[in-house]
Design a protein around this motif. Sequence first.
Motif, PDB file in Angstrom:
ATOM      1  N   GLY A  48       0.783  -1.232   0.000  1.00  0.00           N
ATOM      2  CA  GLY A  48       0.000   0.000   0.000  1.00  0.00           C
ATOM      3  C   GLY A  48       0.810   1.275   0.000  1.00  0.00           C
ATOM      4  O   GLY A  48       0.333   2.313  -0.444  1.00  0.00           O
ATOM      5  N   VAL A  49       2.029   1.236   0.511  1.00  0.00           N
ATOM      6  CA  VAL A  49       2.800   2.465   0.690  1.00  0.00           C
ATOM      7  C   VAL A  49       4.191   2.376   0.062  1.00  0.00           C
ATOM      8  O   VAL A  49       4.480   3.027  -0.934  1.00  0.00           O
ATOM      9  CB  VAL A  49       2.909   2.839   2.198  1.00  0.00           C
ATOM     10  CG1 VAL A  49       3.761   4.082   2.394  1.00  0.00           C
ATOM     11  CG2 VAL A  49       1.521   3.045   2.800  1.00  0.00           C
ATOM     12  N   LEU A  50       5.067   1.579   0.630  1.00  0.00           N
ATOM     13  CA  LEU A  50       6.475   1.569   0.218  1.00  0.00           C
ATOM     14  C   LEU A  50       6.686   1.140  -1.233  1.00  0.00           C
ATOM     15  O   LEU A  50       7.478   1.741  -1.947  1.00  0.00           O
ATOM     16  CB  LEU A  50       7.312   0.691   1.153  1.00  0.00           C
ATOM     17  CG  LEU A  50       7.314   1.106   2.627  1.00  0.00           C
ATOM     18  CD1 LEU A  50       8.203   0.168   3.431  1.00  0.00           C
ATOM     19  CD2 LEU A  50       7.746   2.544   2.817  1.00  0.00           C
ATOM     20  N   ASP A  51       5.964   0.115  -1.678  1.00  0.00           N
ATOM     21  CA  ASP A  51       6.148  -0.363  -3.050  1.00  0.00           C
ATOM     22  C   ASP A  51       5.534   0.587  -4.073  1.00  0.00           C
ATOM     23  O   ASP A  51       5.681   0.383  -5.268  1.00  0.00           O
ATOM     24  CB  ASP A  51       5.556  -1.765  -3.228  1.00  0.00           C
ATOM     25  CG  ASP A  51       6.398  -2.832  -2.537  1.00  0.00           C
ATOM     26  OD1 ASP A  51       7.435  -2.483  -1.933  1.00  0.00           O
ATOM     27  OD2 ASP A  51       6.010  -4.011  -2.591  1.00  0.00           O
ATOM     28  N   ARG A  52       4.855   1.622  -3.621  1.00  0.00           N
ATOM     29  CA  ARG A  52       4.292   2.619  -4.532  1.00  0.00           C
ATOM     30  C   ARG A  52       5.171   3.867  -4.611  1.00  0.00           C
ATOM     31  O   ARG A  52       4.780   4.869  -5.190  1.00  0.00           O
ATOM     32  CB  ARG A  52       2.884   2.998  -4.083  1.00  0.00           C
ATOM     33  CG  ARG A  52       1.936   1.836  -4.223  1.00  0.00           C
ATOM     34  CD  ARG A  52       0.595   2.134  -3.617  1.00  0.00           C
ATOM     35  NE  ARG A  52      -0.233   0.938  -3.699  1.00  0.00           N
ATOM     36  CZ  ARG A  52      -1.382   0.885  -4.338  1.00  0.00           C
ATOM     37  NH1 ARG A  52      -1.854   1.941  -4.947  1.00  0.00           N
ATOM     38  NH2 ARG A  52      -2.062  -0.232  -4.368  1.00  0.00           N
ATOM     39  N   GLY A  53       6.348   3.804  -3.961  1.00  0.00           N
ATOM     40  CA  GLY A  53       7.298   4.907  -4.063  1.00  0.00           C
ATOM     41  C   GLY A  53       7.205   5.941  -2.957  1.00  0.00           C
ATOM     42  O   GLY A  53       7.950   6.909  -2.948  1.00  0.00           O
ATOM     43  N   TYR A  54       6.280   5.728  -2.028  1.00  0.00           N
ATOM     44  CA  TYR A  54       6.165   6.663  -0.908  1.00  0.00           C
ATOM     45  C   TYR A  54       7.232   6.383   0.141  1.00  0.00           C
ATOM     46  O   TYR A  54       7.738   5.268   0.256  1.00  0.00           O
ATOM     47  CB  TYR A  54       4.820   6.506  -0.186  1.00  0.00           C
ATOM     48  CG  TYR A  54       3.610   6.889  -0.980  1.00  0.00           C
ATOM     49  CD1 TYR A  54       3.218   8.220  -1.082  1.00  0.00           C
ATOM     50  CD2 TYR A  54       2.845   5.917  -1.611  1.00  0.00           C
ATOM     51  CE1 TYR A  54       2.094   8.567  -1.809  1.00  0.00           C
ATOM     52  CE2 TYR A  54       1.715   6.262  -2.339  1.00  0.00           C
ATOM     53  CZ  TYR A  54       1.342   7.583  -2.439  1.00  0.00           C
ATOM     54  OH  TYR A  54       0.231   7.926  -3.151  1.00  0.00           O
ATOM     55  N   VAL A  55       7.487   7.393   0.955  1.00  0.00           N
ATOM     56  CA  VAL A  55       8.178   7.212   2.221  1.00  0.00           C
ATOM     57  C   VAL A  55       7.036   6.949   3.199  1.00  0.00           C
ATOM     58  O   VAL A  55       6.024   7.652   3.175  1.00  0.00           O
ATOM     59  CB  VAL A  55       8.961   8.488   2.597  1.00  0.00           C
ATOM     60  CG1 VAL A  55       9.456   8.407   4.027  1.00  0.00           C
ATOM     61  CG2 VAL A  55      10.127   8.685   1.631  1.00  0.00           C
ATOM     62  N   GLY A  56       7.163   5.913   4.025  1.00  0.00           N
ATOM     63  CA  GLY A  56       6.074   5.536   4.925  1.00  0.00           C
ATOM     64  C   GLY A  56       6.335   5.962   6.360  1.00  0.00           C
ATOM     65  O   GLY A  56       7.453   5.837   6.855  1.00  0.00           O
ATOM     66  N   HIS A  57       5.279   6.447   7.016  1.00  0.00           N
ATOM     67  CA  HIS A  57       5.359   6.839   8.428  1.00  0.00           C
ATOM     68  C   HIS A  57       4.982   5.651   9.303  1.00  0.00           C
ATOM     69  O   HIS A  57       3.916   5.054   9.112  1.00  0.00           O
ATOM     70  CB  HIS A  57       4.403   8.017   8.692  1.00  0.00           C
ATOM     71  CG  HIS A  57       4.263   8.331  10.147  1.00  0.00           C
ATOM     72  ND1 HIS A  57       3.099   8.119  10.846  1.00  0.00           N
ATOM     73  CD2 HIS A  57       5.160   8.818  11.040  1.00  0.00           C
ATOM     74  CE1 HIS A  57       3.282   8.477  12.115  1.00  0.00           C
ATOM     75  NE2 HIS A  57       4.519   8.891  12.252  1.00  0.00           N
TER      76      HIS A  57
END
Length: 170
Positions: free
Chosen positions: A47-56
């Motif tokens: 949902g987050v990291l594999d989409r290129g985001y930095v995750g909190h």
Amino acid sequence: GTLLSLTTATAARQSTPAPRWDQAYAVLRIPRIGLTAPVAEGTSKGGVLDRGYVGHYTRTAQAGQAGNFALAGHRNTHGEPFRRIDRLRSGDRITVETRDAVYTYTVGKRLARTAPSDSGVIAPVPRSNITTTVGYSEPGHYLTLTTCTPEFSSRYRLVVWGQLTSMRPR
């Protein structure tokens, strides 16, 4: 049919969808390494990291709050936002821009390698549970960046810590 679907699945795995800025709630900027990246809630890979985001990390403080605003990002593949965080030095500036304010953190300490299970690095007062001489001992306003190391491996974690040095309302 089988060969085609296998090829399609491989191609899909290798191309990372660009992060959707409407899912981001903050922007992380690290001038030293030329990084501007969207920050999204959570550290799930799909949902987050594999989409290129930095995750909190969800159980940690938010930007500007007392405690530890802890973030995770891929070092290789998926936009690799944290590819070069090993180049950060003490004194480097990192900004986190939210709807309400711009927070500036200054890099203070690093941990070149620790176990993925070392949860102390994202604690409210960040300190390694394994290398107990590394980290902080006083409450404060911290930023933690975590990524995998060595490159192309998820065997260990590389950690960079900073402390809040200024806040400017938007």
